[in-house]
Design a protein around this motif. Sequence first.
Motif, PDB file in Angstrom:
ATOM      1  N   ARG A 122      -0.229  -0.159 -11.588  1.00 44.54           N
ATOM      2  CA  ARG A 122      -0.739  -0.085 -10.220  1.00 44.54           C
ATOM      3  C   ARG A 122       0.408   0.106  -9.227  1.00 44.54           C
ATOM      4  N   ALA A 123       1.538  -0.551  -9.509  1.00 37.84           N
ATOM      5  CA  ALA A 123       2.711  -0.400  -8.630  1.00 37.84           C
ATOM      6  C   ALA A 123       3.223   1.036  -8.658  1.00 37.84           C
ATOM      7  N   ASP A 124       3.235   1.655  -9.840  1.00 33.62           N
ATOM      8  CA  ASP A 124       3.652   3.063  -9.946  1.00 33.62           C
ATOM      9  C   ASP A 124       2.746   3.954  -9.098  1.00 33.62           C
ATOM     10  N   VAL A 125       1.441   3.739  -9.230  1.00 29.56           N
ATOM     11  CA  VAL A 125       0.482   4.564  -8.494  1.00 29.56           C
ATOM     12  C   VAL A 125       0.615   4.331  -6.990  1.00 29.56           C
ATOM     13  N   ALA A 126       0.884   3.113  -6.579  1.00 30.44           N
ATOM     14  CA  ALA A 126       1.095   2.836  -5.155  1.00 30.44           C
ATOM     15  C   ALA A 126       2.292   3.617  -4.624  1.00 30.44           C
TER      16      ALA A 126
END
Length: 142
Positions: A122-126
């Motif tokens: 999720r952090a990557d996508v953010a």
Amino acid sequence: MLKKLLVLAVAVGAGAVFGYLFLSPDGDGIHDRVPGGPLVEIALPATLSDNAELGRSIYETACLSCHGPHAVGQDGVAPPLVHKIYEPSHHADESFQRAVSVGVQAHHWPFGDMPAVEGLTRADVALVTAYIRELQQANGIN
């Protein structure tokens, strides 16, 4: 007879939407497509925030092969993410999270369904979303 008229009306409507998105010379850059080429022309921001720069790096590893350099899309492959369809008021940041985690059924473009993308947190996508949002802002998509 009524059923045939309904089918014809739906076909005409779908053709009109297709023409608007892909053929209209309204400045969206999609009307002069080259197979495999970019679907839009964009201006790049002079600088990126630290988060967007990290997102650019992740994007280039995980997203570029389909969505093209700088999210301009690729004819016959995947849509541009720097496009008014993906403005924050229509596709919130969470829609990018869901598209990556579970995939998305085709609904705006004729490219088919997008599969889930393995290996991104999720952090990557953010971070990728931060990059896309800054590209959008540099192109008047707020």
